[in-house]
Design a protein around this motif. Structure first.
Motif, mmCIF file in Angstrom:
data_model
loop_
_atom_site.group_PDB
_atom_site.id
_atom_site.type_symbol
_atom_site.label_atom_id
_atom_site.label_comp_id
_atom_site.label_asym_id
_atom_site.label_seq_id
_atom_site.Cartn_x
_atom_site.Cartn_y
_atom_site.Cartn_z
ATOM 1 N N PHE A 110 9.114 41.021 -10.145
ATOM 2 C CA PHE A 110 8.880 42.423 -9.812
ATOM 3 C C PHE A 110 7.494 42.864 -10.272
ATOM 4 C CE2 PHE A 110 13.321 41.565 -10.318
ATOM 5 C CZ PHE A 110 13.932 42.257 -9.292
ATOM 6 N N GLU A 111 6.700 43.346 -9.329
ATOM 7 C CA GLU A 111 5.339 43.779 -9.651
ATOM 8 C C GLU A 111 5.357 44.826 -10.768
ATOM 9 O OE1 GLU A 111 2.097 44.348 -6.477
ATOM 10 O OE2 GLU A 111 2.810 46.375 -6.871
ATOM 11 N N ALA B 85 12.102 35.274 -7.519
ATOM 12 C CA ALA B 85 11.320 36.458 -7.143
ATOM 13 C C ALA B 85 11.102 37.292 -8.400
ATOM 14 C CB ALA B 85 12.070 37.275 -6.092
ATOM 15 N N GLU C 123 2.312 34.800 -5.372
ATOM 16 C CA GLU C 123 3.023 35.023 -4.104
ATOM 17 C C GLU C 123 4.523 35.253 -4.316
ATOM 18 O OE1 GLU C 123 1.437 32.366 -5.153
ATOM 19 O OE2 GLU C 123 2.333 30.489 -4.466
ATOM 20 N N HIS D 151 6.908 40.677 -6.149
ATOM 21 C CA HIS D 151 7.207 41.626 -5.082
ATOM 22 C C HIS D 151 6.844 43.050 -5.452
ATOM 23 C CE1 HIS D 151 9.498 38.967 -2.330
ATOM 24 N NE2 HIS D 151 9.461 38.224 -3.410
ATOM 25 N N ILE E 131 14.143 43.634 -2.103
ATOM 26 C CA ILE E 131 13.280 42.445 -2.195
ATOM 27 C C ILE E 131 13.498 41.639 -0.937
ATOM 28 C CG2 ILE E 131 12.882 40.260 -3.358
ATOM 29 C CD1 ILE E 131 12.618 41.566 -5.786
ATOM 30 N N GLU E 132 12.468 41.596 -0.117
ATOM 31 C CA GLU E 132 12.572 40.855 1.133
ATOM 32 C C GLU E 132 11.799 39.554 0.970
ATOM 33 O OE1 GLU E 132 12.549 43.086 4.584
ATOM 34 O OE2 GLU E 132 12.221 41.372 5.894
ATOM 35 N N THR E 133 12.506 38.447 1.106
ATOM 36 C CA THR E 133 11.871 37.132 0.921
ATOM 37 C C THR E 133 12.228 36.218 2.072
ATOM 38 O OG1 THR E 133 12.532 37.418 -1.371
ATOM 39 C CG2 THR E 133 11.414 35.386 -0.819
ATOM 40 N N ASP F 90 7.064 47.214 -5.172
ATOM 41 C CA ASP F 90 8.225 48.102 -5.279
ATOM 42 C C ASP F 90 8.514 48.740 -3.920
ATOM 43 O OD1 ASP F 90 10.291 49.572 -6.347
ATOM 44 O OD2 ASP F 90 8.969 51.196 -6.982
#
Ligand code: DHB
Ligand code: FE
Length: 251
Positions: free
Chosen positions: A207-208, A205, A224, A227, A238-240, A229
């Motif tokens: 971080f945008e 994952a 995709e 993620h 962070i939800e995955t 903020d």
């Protein structure tokens, strides 16, 4: 049956020949290239070079063959003996870095929860190292295994990782620099998700807006996997959700 080795190697050689022809590479440059490869081997950086340029391609092929959530690089810092953790990863005692909550669900391709899946999570320390590999950091720091509950859910607290520089003092760093590139990977969290009957998913994952998200030296970032903020009661989350494909490839 066709000779798969012959087919792959012949095409790989053909691809390289095409590049040499296209760029009119001289005999002197060819010799320099061989010298560079020898130095890379001597420095023990052959795996690093191959991973930096080609590992992402192999992940793309896996994605194509299996489906499920997008996979990406495992990198060199996975440890399969990481302990199961409850609630939080072990971090430096004085880690005042930004807290981070990792959570989500493990699902099958139909969206049904996968209970008892094992989710390995690992990421860099706040100073850009990995437990068990750098600076004598204990091998159970900033990594651990989680088990999904009946609803397929996992959750763990940790702190936000930072951008990470792959070894840049040797031939691979020099090559990337000479190409006008750099040796940074954007901050990331690694995951490996395993459950009986399913194809193992190895992914990350990002971080945008993070440094180097748009220029990962290993080209392992997919849109995709980036993620936004998101915060809950001020805590970064962070939800995955991971969709696991069946263990057998569909090709
Ligand atoms: C490398 C390091 C990483 O943390 C990663 O995710 C991928 C590659 C490396 O040093 O090659
Ligand atoms: Fe990493």
């Amino acid at each position: 049956m066709s000779n798969r080795l012959e087919a792959v190697v012949a095409d790989a050689v053909e691809g390289i020949r095409g590049a040499l022809m296209k760029h009119n590479v001289t005999f002197e440059e060819y010799r320099q290239g061989i010298g560079y490869l020898m130095k890379t081997v001597e420095a023990g950086e052959l795996p690093l070079m191959i991973d930096a340029f080609l590992n992402t391609t192999i992940c793309q092929i896996e994605n194509r063959n299996f489906g499920g959530s997008t996979s990406t690089l495992e990198g060199p810092y996975f440890l399969d003996d990481a302990p199961f953790v409850d609630g939080a990863l072990k971090t430096y005692e004085d880690d005042r870095h930004e807290p981070l909550l990792l959570r989500g669900r493990v699902l099958d391709l139909a969206g049904a929860p996968v209970a008892d899946a094992v989710v390995d999570v690992w990421h860099s320390t706040p100073d850009g190292h990995y437990g068990g590999f750098h600076n004598n950091i204990p091998r159970d720091f900033y990594r651990g295994k989680l088990r999904t509950d009946a609803a397929g859910q996992y959750e763990v607290r940790t702190t936000v990782p930072v951008a990470y520089k792959i070894p840049d003092q040797g031939p691979v760093g020099a090559l990337l620099e000479a190409m006008g590139r750099h040796s940074w990977r954007p901050a990331h969290v690694h995951y490996k998700v395993r459950a009986p009957g399913f194809h193992t998913l190895t992914t990350q994952a990002y971080f945008e807006g993070g440094a180097y998200v748009d220029s990962d030296c290993c080209e392992g970032v997919h849109p995709e996997l980036i993620h936004a903020d998101v915060r809950e009661s001020g805590i970064k989350v962070i939800e995955t959700d991971f969709a696991l494909a069946p263990a057998v490839a569909h090709t």
